[in-house]
Write an enzyme that holds these catalytic residues in place. Structure first.
Site, mmCIF file in Angstrom:
data_model
loop_
_atom_site.group_PDB
_atom_site.id
_atom_site.type_symbol
_atom_site.label_atom_id
_atom_site.label_comp_id
_atom_site.label_asym_id
_atom_site.label_seq_id
_atom_site.Cartn_x
_atom_site.Cartn_y
_atom_site.Cartn_z
ATOM 1 N N SER A 216 31.636 6.453 13.637
ATOM 2 C CA SER A 216 31.453 5.227 14.406
ATOM 3 C C SER A 216 30.384 5.445 15.460
ATOM 4 C CB SER A 216 32.763 4.824 15.092
ATOM 5 O OG SER A 216 32.955 5.565 16.290
ATOM 6 N N ASP A 217 29.833 4.351 15.964
ATOM 7 C CA ASP A 217 29.003 4.465 17.151
ATOM 8 C C ASP A 217 29.915 4.609 18.361
ATOM 9 O OD1 ASP A 217 26.805 4.520 18.853
ATOM 10 O OD2 ASP A 217 25.774 2.918 17.789
ATOM 11 N N PHE A 218 29.303 4.798 19.509
ATOM 12 C CA PHE A 218 29.990 5.138 20.754
ATOM 13 C C PHE A 218 31.039 4.078 21.115
ATOM 14 C CE2 PHE A 218 29.068 7.723 24.698
ATOM 15 C CZ PHE A 218 30.056 7.184 25.504
ATOM 16 N N GLY A 219 32.328 4.426 20.950
ATOM 17 C CA GLY A 219 33.412 3.525 21.326
ATOM 18 C C GLY A 219 33.645 2.362 20.382
#
Length: 720
Positions: A265-268
């Site tokens: 995933s991307d950040f968060g």
């Protein structure tokens, strides 16, 4: 480790240990020196020691000693001795910084990008990294988007070539055997560059056909090059967030495209399924993300808090957890970490590698090739006898590295003033203006400085604080203070050369009438100042060409060369009302895709071919003569475009299908040939089938996307 031993290792792991392998946290949780650890997203949640000690990978931290110490401490506490993965954004260089990717695209040299990415990998691995979050293969048509600087532009074909070259450069041929390469991660899957209004993290709404036709080709090129990881996008795809989108990740990515690597995933982004409105809480967000096929949860506590319980309560099948963990373990195995958790990293290797002289030389060459000469009224190149006044907020500014140069050293970056003074010892200098604020004293000082000069070099632009992630802009003009400076300097009647430092296409309509030359320098990297001076004095000849159109006004956005025709296309030169047009500006951009000048001048003959008909099993050869009509050697990028005027769905007015970069000596002529085959004419039909249609096609060969009938051929694809 033999691959079958990975399964054996997996069988020995507890559920909690498995979940740990699927979580990633920023390096600030591992380092006592948190002030030197870059943060690329919100960090507003508590992480306890237990979570950190079981997490399988680390984000955004580098340095040989630092990572060796972290890995050693981690392994001492690891029951099964499974090493950590270290990942970071190595986008356009590690310590040696190259031009921003939008500038790299302007080189039109995929082989050069492969070479510099291999240098980036060599430096990054010497500092202990295993994975780079590159390439960004997003197609971008909106320069208001802050992350346009990380793209290579508005064309799917060209983006694909650069994505492929980046993967090859970073990964090399064998990650296990070559510790000077690292794993690449293509991002952001999918269509992140189409955010509405150019606003970061915003909604994306494109049709399935548009998604496949324009946005997917570059991702697919990276996949076909063997990229090891895919990062999900923050945005929705068909109203479902990409990080929880089963149709996108398990359907298209894995089943259709056959990707077997790791999805992160991307950040968060897993936690963001909640504000997106598709998950009620962390538990539901975790379930949806794992069901979709997200293997690593970057910088959220969703997997850490929820997966163990979901598995134990039989709300998720443990086989889903196992397949994700197995992919993580396979990547660690492919990197050779089980045999050497440090991958040959040492302080000695790091010291001998970072900032090597050959790396700096390459950075200078790339910066020269990435710069684009947008305008030149016979002012450039400058002669050594010329008296120069250097003016502007970027004249003595070392902010040349770009937003994603998180491991670069701005303090050691030479400014344009530093290098221009070496070539012109009598150089006078005045700042003239701050980047964004007007200062009357600075303005008057600049006018005085320029009064006695033969030529004024005006260094303008936008700083890194106005571009990159989370830095979208509603207006992409230069600041009023810089425009005023340009106007006041032009009133002196001196020739004015603008060197432009920026990370996106800028609306230059207001500036352009007041200056005699514009050199687009982008954020050019560690050796940018040296490269620019070489270009200004003619020791290097500009050869870059735009891979993204420059608009005439923010309200014209999006404006791109491969647009679809309308039922009322505007006839050339017409100002009639009832056509698709603006009443206050032309439809065309100020500077189009593929455009860029040289100190040489090039003349194109009429295009020709070895026939006008061919079938699906044949090819057609088209060619054109290009002549350098002056006494300066130069490079020209000869571009091939094709238009399908009648199709089952509306097609672009033209599409780039090939290009060749040639070097021409003074008065030399070269014949440039292209081969046209049936696969180049395929497109996605309304039923999403991918094929070509028999019929007429137009072929254009030119030095930019601004093609004319002189360079036009008509060819026919037949059934037989």
């Amino acid at each position: 480790m033999e691959r079958q031993k990975v399964k054996q290792l997996l069988s020995e792991m507890t559920i909690e240990e498995k979940v740990g392998q699927l979580t990633q946290f920023a390096g600030l949780f591992y380092s006592t020196q948190t002030n030197d650890v870059p943060v690329t997203g919100p960090v507003d949640f508590p992480v306890n020691d237990e979570i950190i000690e079981t997490s399988g990978s680390v984000l955004g931290i580098a340095g040989a000693k630092k990572l060796i110490d972290i890995q050693k401490t981690y392994l001492e506490k690891s029951r099964l001795n499974i090493p950590l993965l270290f990942m970071a954004d190595v986008i356009n260089g590690f310590e040696t910084i190259f031009p921003i990717p939008l500038g790299l695209g302007a080189t039109w040299e995929p082989s050069l990008i492969e070479e510099l990415q291999a240098v980036s990998a060599k430096e990054a691995t010497s500092a202990g990294l295993h994975v780079s979050f590159a390439p960004m293969a997003d197609l971008v048509r909106d320069p208001r988007w802050g992350r346009v600087m990380e793209s290579t532009g508005e064309d799917p074909y060209l983006n694909g070539l650069f994505a492929e070259a980046t993967v090859r450069g970073l990964q090399g041929e064998d990650l296990t055997q070559n510790s000077e390469h690292l794993a690449a991660c293509v991002k952001h899957f999918a269509a992140y560059g189409a955010a509405e209004g150019g606003r970061d993290y915003n909604t994306v709404d494109v049709s399935e056909r548009e998604l496949r036709e324009m946005h997917m080709p570059a991702y697919k090129a990276a996949l076909e090059a063997g990229v090891k990881l895919v990062m999900t996008a923050f945005n929705t795809v068909h109203s479902v967030p990409a990080t929880g989108n089963q149709a996108l990740l398990r359907g298209m990515l894995r089943e259709e495209y056959g990707f077997e690597g790791l999805v992160i995933s991307d950040f968060g982004a897993v936690q963001e399924l909640i504000p997106h409105g598709v998950a009620e809480d962390e538990t539901e967000a975790s379930k949806k993300a794992l069901l979709a096929g997200v293997d690593i949860d970057m910088m959220s506590l969703c997997y850490s808090h929820s997966l163990t319980q979901l598995i134990k309560e039989k709300k998720l099948d443990e086989s889903l957890l196992n397949e994700a963990v197995e992919r993580v373990l396979h990547l660690k195995n492919d990197l050779g970490l089980f045999e050497d958790p440090y991958r040959g990293t040492s302080e000695k290797r790091e010291k001998s590698t970072l900032g090597h002289a050959s790396h700096k030389e390459l950075a200078r060459t790339v910066a020269e090739k990435s710069s684009v000469l947008l305008k030149n009224n016979d002012i450039l190149p400058l002669t050594k006898e010329t008296t120069i006044a250097l003016v502007g907020p970027y004249a003595d500014n070392n902010d040349l590295l770009g937003e994603w140069s998180i491991f670069g050293n701005m303090d050691e970056t030479a400014t344009l003033k530093d290098k221009l003074q070496e070539a012109f010892p009598t150089l006078t200098f005045a700042k003239g203006s701050d980047l964004y604020e007007r200062n009357q004293d600075l303005l008057e000082e600049a006018i005085h400085s320029a009064t006695h000069a033969d030529v004024v070099v005006l260094a303008l632009g936008e700083g890194r604080d106005r571009s990159g992630e989370g830095r979208s802009r509603s207006s992409i003009t230069l600041s009023p203070s810089q425009i005023e400076l340009a106007k006041k300097i032009s009133e002196l009647g001196k020739p004015v050369v603008v060197t432009l430092f920026n990370a996106r296409p800028i609306d230059l309509t207001e500036l352009e009438p007041y200056v005699d030359a514009i050199l687009e320098c982008w954020h050019p990297g560690s050796e940018g100042a040296s490269a620019i001076v070489n270009l200004l004095i003619g020791d290097a000849n500009p050869s870059g060409k735009l891979t993204m159109s420059f608009p005439r006004a923010t309200g014209q956005i999006p404006v791109y060369y491969n647009a679809y025709n309308t039922g009322r296309p505007l006839p050339a030169g017409s100002e009639e009302r009832f056509f698709s047009r603006y009443i206050d500006i032309p439809n065309e951009p100020l500077y189009p895709f593929g455009y860029g000048l040289s100190y040489a001048s090039f003349e194109y003959s009429e295009a020709r071919s070895n026939g006008d008909k061919f079938d699906r099993k044949q090819t057609l050869q088209v060619e054109i003569d290009v002549t350098n009509t002056c006494n300066v050697e130069g490079e020209e990028i000869v571009q091939l475009y094709i238009q399908d005027p009648v199709a089952e769905v509306t097609r672009p007015v033209k599409e780039l299908k090939g290009f060749k970069k040639i070097t021409l000596a003074p008065n030399e002529t070269k014949t440039v040939s292209f081969e046209i085959s049936e696969p180049m004419l395929r497109y996605h039909h309304s039923d999403l089938s991918y094929s070509s249609d028999p019929g007429t096609f137009y072929v254009f060969i030119n030095g930019s996307s601004n093609c004319t009938d002189t360079n036009k051929l008509t060819i026919t694809l037949t059934e037989a």
